[in-house]
Design a protein around this motif. Structure first.
Motif, mmCIF file in Angstrom:
data_model
loop_
_atom_site.group_PDB
_atom_site.id
_atom_site.type_symbol
_atom_site.label_atom_id
_atom_site.label_comp_id
_atom_site.label_asym_id
_atom_site.label_seq_id
_atom_site.Cartn_x
_atom_site.Cartn_y
_atom_site.Cartn_z
ATOM 1 N N PHE A 103 0.872 -1.179 0.000
ATOM 2 C CA PHE A 103 0.000 0.000 0.000
ATOM 3 C C PHE A 103 0.907 1.225 0.000
ATOM 4 O O PHE A 103 1.719 1.383 0.917
ATOM 5 C CB PHE A 103 -0.878 0.050 1.261
ATOM 6 N N ASP A 104 0.776 2.055 -1.045
ATOM 7 C CA ASP A 104 1.530 3.315 -1.120
ATOM 8 C C ASP A 104 0.459 4.405 -1.034
ATOM 9 O O ASP A 104 -0.138 4.775 -2.047
ATOM 10 C CB ASP A 104 2.295 3.343 -2.459
ATOM 11 N N LEU A 105 0.193 4.857 0.187
ATOM 12 C CA LEU A 105 -1.042 5.607 0.440
ATOM 13 C C LEU A 105 -1.028 7.036 -0.094
ATOM 14 O O LEU A 105 0.026 7.604 -0.369
ATOM 15 C CB LEU A 105 -1.317 5.613 1.951
ATOM 16 N N GLY A 106 -2.210 7.581 -0.224
ATOM 17 C CA GLY A 106 -2.343 8.990 -0.611
ATOM 18 C C GLY A 106 -2.556 9.186 -2.097
ATOM 19 O O GLY A 106 -2.972 8.273 -2.800
ATOM 20 N N GLU A 157 -8.674 17.373 12.760
ATOM 21 C CA GLU A 157 -8.341 15.940 12.860
ATOM 22 C C GLU A 157 -7.520 15.443 11.680
ATOM 23 O O GLU A 157 -6.587 14.682 11.839
ATOM 24 C CB GLU A 157 -9.626 15.107 12.944
ATOM 25 N N TYR A 158 -7.894 15.847 10.478
ATOM 26 C CA TYR A 158 -7.228 15.294 9.295
ATOM 27 C C TYR A 158 -6.152 16.210 8.727
ATOM 28 O O TYR A 158 -5.327 15.773 7.923
ATOM 29 C CB TYR A 158 -8.253 14.988 8.196
ATOM 30 N N GLY A 159 -6.196 17.498 9.117
ATOM 31 C CA GLY A 159 -5.182 18.417 8.618
ATOM 32 C C GLY A 159 -4.198 18.809 9.714
ATOM 33 O O GLY A 159 -3.134 19.333 9.438
ATOM 34 N N GLU A 160 -4.575 18.552 10.965
ATOM 35 C CA GLU A 160 -3.780 18.958 12.133
ATOM 36 C C GLU A 160 -3.388 20.430 12.030
ATOM 37 O O GLU A 160 -2.242 20.800 12.262
ATOM 38 C CB GLU A 160 -2.564 18.031 12.288
ATOM 39 N N ASN A 215 -12.314 11.396 0.420
ATOM 40 C CA ASN A 215 -12.022 10.028 -0.010
ATOM 41 C C ASN A 215 -12.155 8.976 1.095
ATOM 42 O O ASN A 215 -11.854 7.807 0.872
ATOM 43 C CB ASN A 215 -10.619 9.976 -0.632
ATOM 44 N N GLY A 216 -12.587 9.420 2.281
ATOM 45 C CA GLY A 216 -12.753 8.471 3.395
ATOM 46 C C GLY A 216 -11.478 7.706 3.670
ATOM 47 O O GLY A 216 -11.500 6.519 3.997
ATOM 48 N N GLU A 217 -10.322 8.406 3.535
ATOM 49 C CA GLU A 217 -9.037 7.697 3.548
ATOM 50 C C GLU A 217 -8.740 6.963 4.848
ATOM 51 O O GLU A 217 -8.126 5.913 4.839
ATOM 52 C CB GLU A 217 -7.895 8.677 3.228
ATOM 53 N N LEU A 218 -9.169 7.559 5.980
ATOM 54 C CA LEU A 218 -8.817 6.905 7.238
ATOM 55 C C LEU A 218 -9.909 5.961 7.728
ATOM 56 O O LEU A 218 -9.648 5.084 8.536
ATOM 57 C CB LEU A 218 -8.493 7.956 8.302
ATOM 58 N N ASP A 219 -11.125 6.129 7.193
ATOM 59 C CA ASP A 219 -12.250 5.315 7.677
ATOM 60 C C ASP A 219 -12.010 3.830 7.458
ATOM 61 O O ASP A 219 -12.377 2.998 8.273
ATOM 62 C CB ASP A 219 -13.548 5.676 6.939
ATOM 63 N N HIS A 220 -11.429 3.499 6.308
ATOM 64 C CA HIS A 220 -11.380 2.083 5.936
ATOM 65 C C HIS A 220 -9.991 1.468 6.056
ATOM 66 O O HIS A 220 -9.811 0.296 5.751
ATOM 67 C CB HIS A 220 -11.816 1.922 4.477
ATOM 68 N N LEU A 221 -9.015 2.273 6.429
ATOM 69 C CA LEU A 221 -7.640 1.775 6.355
ATOM 70 C C LEU A 221 -7.394 0.553 7.249
ATOM 71 O O LEU A 221 -6.920 -0.485 6.790
ATOM 72 C CB LEU A 221 -6.667 2.913 6.694
ATOM 73 N N GLU A 222 -7.730 0.694 8.526
ATOM 74 C CA GLU A 222 -7.399 -0.393 9.458
ATOM 75 C C GLU A 222 -8.145 -1.697 9.131
ATOM 76 O O GLU A 222 -7.512 -2.762 9.049
ATOM 77 C CB GLU A 222 -7.641 0.053 10.910
ATOM 78 N N VAL A 240 3.734 -1.008 3.810
ATOM 79 C CA VAL A 240 2.889 0.179 3.683
ATOM 80 C C VAL A 240 3.732 1.444 3.730
ATOM 81 O O VAL A 240 4.528 1.643 4.654
ATOM 82 C CB VAL A 240 1.812 0.237 4.798
ATOM 83 N N LEU A 241 3.527 2.286 2.720
ATOM 84 C CA LEU A 241 4.189 3.592 2.680
ATOM 85 C C LEU A 241 3.193 4.655 3.097
ATOM 86 O O LEU A 241 2.124 4.784 2.483
ATOM 87 C CB LEU A 241 4.647 3.894 1.250
ATOM 88 N N THR A 242 3.527 5.413 4.146
ATOM 89 C CA THR A 242 2.632 6.495 4.582
ATOM 90 C C THR A 242 3.356 7.829 4.466
ATOM 91 O O THR A 242 4.589 7.879 4.429
ATOM 92 C CB THR A 242 2.201 6.312 6.056
ATOM 93 N N TYR A 243 2.555 8.895 4.434
ATOM 94 C CA TYR A 243 3.127 10.232 4.251
ATOM 95 C C TYR A 243 2.726 11.201 5.353
ATOM 96 O O TYR A 243 3.065 12.362 5.301
ATOM 97 C CB TYR A 243 2.738 10.784 2.865
ATOM 98 N N HIS A 244 1.923 10.740 6.299
ATOM 99 C CA HIS A 244 1.645 11.582 7.470
ATOM 100 C C HIS A 244 1.352 10.705 8.684
ATOM 101 O O HIS A 244 1.032 9.518 8.546
ATOM 102 C CB HIS A 244 0.539 12.613 7.210
ATOM 103 N N SER A 245 1.457 11.355 9.871
ATOM 104 C CA SER A 245 1.431 10.572 11.106
ATOM 105 C C SER A 245 0.077 9.917 11.371
ATOM 106 O O SER A 245 0.007 8.900 12.057
ATOM 107 C CB SER A 245 1.820 11.470 12.278
ATOM 108 N N LEU A 246 -1.007 10.485 10.825
ATOM 109 C CA LEU A 246 -2.325 9.907 11.095
ATOM 110 C C LEU A 246 -2.406 8.486 10.540
ATOM 111 O O LEU A 246 -2.900 7.572 11.194
ATOM 112 C CB LEU A 246 -3.420 10.760 10.430
ATOM 113 N N GLU A 247 -1.884 8.323 9.318
ATOM 114 C CA GLU A 247 -1.883 6.990 8.716
ATOM 115 C C GLU A 247 -0.851 6.098 9.396
ATOM 116 O O GLU A 247 -1.101 4.921 9.647
ATOM 117 C CB GLU A 247 -1.511 7.090 7.235
ATOM 118 N N ASP A 248 0.302 6.678 9.677
ATOM 119 C CA ASP A 248 1.377 5.858 10.243
ATOM 120 C C ASP A 248 0.961 5.228 11.572
ATOM 121 O O ASP A 248 1.340 4.101 11.879
ATOM 122 C CB ASP A 248 2.651 6.693 10.410
#
Ligand SMILES: C[S@@+](CC[C@H](N)C(=O)[O-])C[C@H]1O[C@@H](n2cnc3c(N)ncnc32)[C@H](O)[C@@H]1O
Length: 309
Positions: A103-106, A157-160, A215-222, A240-248
């Motif tokens: 998964f290379d997210l974003g 929450e999503y932009g911090e 895109n509901g990016e965090l809703d379905h990830l886990e 998994v490649l993430t680009y921000h701490s919320l996903e990580d």
């Protein structure tokens, strides 16, 4: 003018391939096919019996990349779906056990560079930001229809973003005068609320927040990652490649096989993923200075790899 590259340079490409592929004749998934940079590197390593299934929710990515990778014949297959449909799709493709999933997210650089998709605060375009047609709303709907409170939540929450409340209020006032339809209108409203020296960072955070919401990016990830863990063979890899701490934060939990922190310790139902995974490189892998110099997108990337135990 220099011609834009046909697809972006895959982030941490050699590291992904090294840790993902354990059996060249195994079955692999690239859940975020994009321009197919990683997919191509993986396919190059696969033997004649190896198989890669590439997934993306973006029809443009699927169309262009499947054409580009057609030369790999039956080793490569692709599906245009949001990746949370993957566990079911794998069943219908007759895939019994997976040797690895990436998964290379974003968003991809191709999506950001296309002004008409509305992802970029650097170019004027319609406020769209959908990665694919399956997304249930556009950025224009979020910006014009969400209450001030919900906008504040999305930005925080999503932009911090620290100035979330102020920016949400100014958007609500702005849209009372005229609907906000373009990225430029949004840029003007945001930059009016923050000191000039913070403007770019705030814009990046506000656009990120809206994009994640659209895109509901965090809703379905886990649940998706846990569904994939279930399909991995013993010794199979999840990269998994993430680009921000919320996903990580989510990814770390899954690759370490630790229970969801939100569950009370004495919760009667054990986390389905607990104990099934072990992280391969404890702090994850980040890009070298040299890679960042040629591929700025790699700067914030973190690669985490879990092994099914
Ligand atoms: C960072 S790019 C991937 C780039 C790719 N690894 C490469 O080397 O070219 C992310 C891609 O994942 C897709 N994507 C993001 N979230 C998705 C989801 N939930 N389901 C399916 N595709 C998704 C995006 O449309 C985008 O094309």
């Amino acid at each position: 003018m220099e011609k834009a590259p046909e697809y972006h340079v895959p982030v941490l490409g050699p590291e992904v391939v090294e840790h993902l592929i354990t059996d060249p004749d195994g079955t692999y998934v690239d859940a975020t096919l994009g321009g197919g940079g990683h997919a191509e590197l993986i396919l190059e390593q696969l033997g004649s019996e190896g198989r890669l299934i590439g997934v993306d929710r973006d029809p443009v990515a699927i169309a262009t990349t499947s054409q580009r990778l057609a030369r790999y014949g039956k080793r490569f297959d692709q599906r245009q779906i949001p990746f949370w449909q993957l566990p079911d799709t794998l069943g219908s493709l007759g895939v019994e056990g997976l040797d690895g999933a990436l998964f290379d997210l974003g968003v991809s650089s191709r999506q950001i560079d296309d002004a008409a998709r509305g992802f970029s605060y650097r170019q004027d375009g319609p406020l769209d930001m959908r990665m694919g047609p399956d997304a249930s709303q556009t950025a224009e709907q979020v910006v014009n229809q969400y209450s001030e409170r919900d906008l504040t939540r999305v930005f925080r929450e999503y932009g911090e973003e620290r100035a979330s409340t102020r920016i949400a209020r100014s958007i609500v006032r702005g849209r009372e005068e005229e609907p906000i339809r373009s990225t430029q209108q949004l840029v003007d409203l945001v930059t009016a609320q923050v000191p000039e020296r913070f403007a770019t960072k705030s814009l990046a955070r506000i656009f990120q927040g809206i994009r994640i919401e659209v895109n509901g990016e965090l809703d379905h990830l886990e649940p998706t990652l846990n569904g994939i863990v279930d399909r991995l063979v013993t010794g199979g890899r999840l990269a998994v490649l993430t680009y921000h701490s919320l996903e990580d934060r989510v990814v770390k939990r899954v690759v370490r096989g630790t229970p969801q922190s939100s569950l009370p310790r004495d919760f009667p139902v054990a986390d389905p993923n607990a104990g099934k995974m072990k992280e391969l490189v404890r702090r994850g892998i980040t890009a070298s200075e040299d890679e960042v110099a040629v591929n700025p997108r790699a700067r914030s990337a973190k690669l985490r790899i879990g092994v099914k135990v």
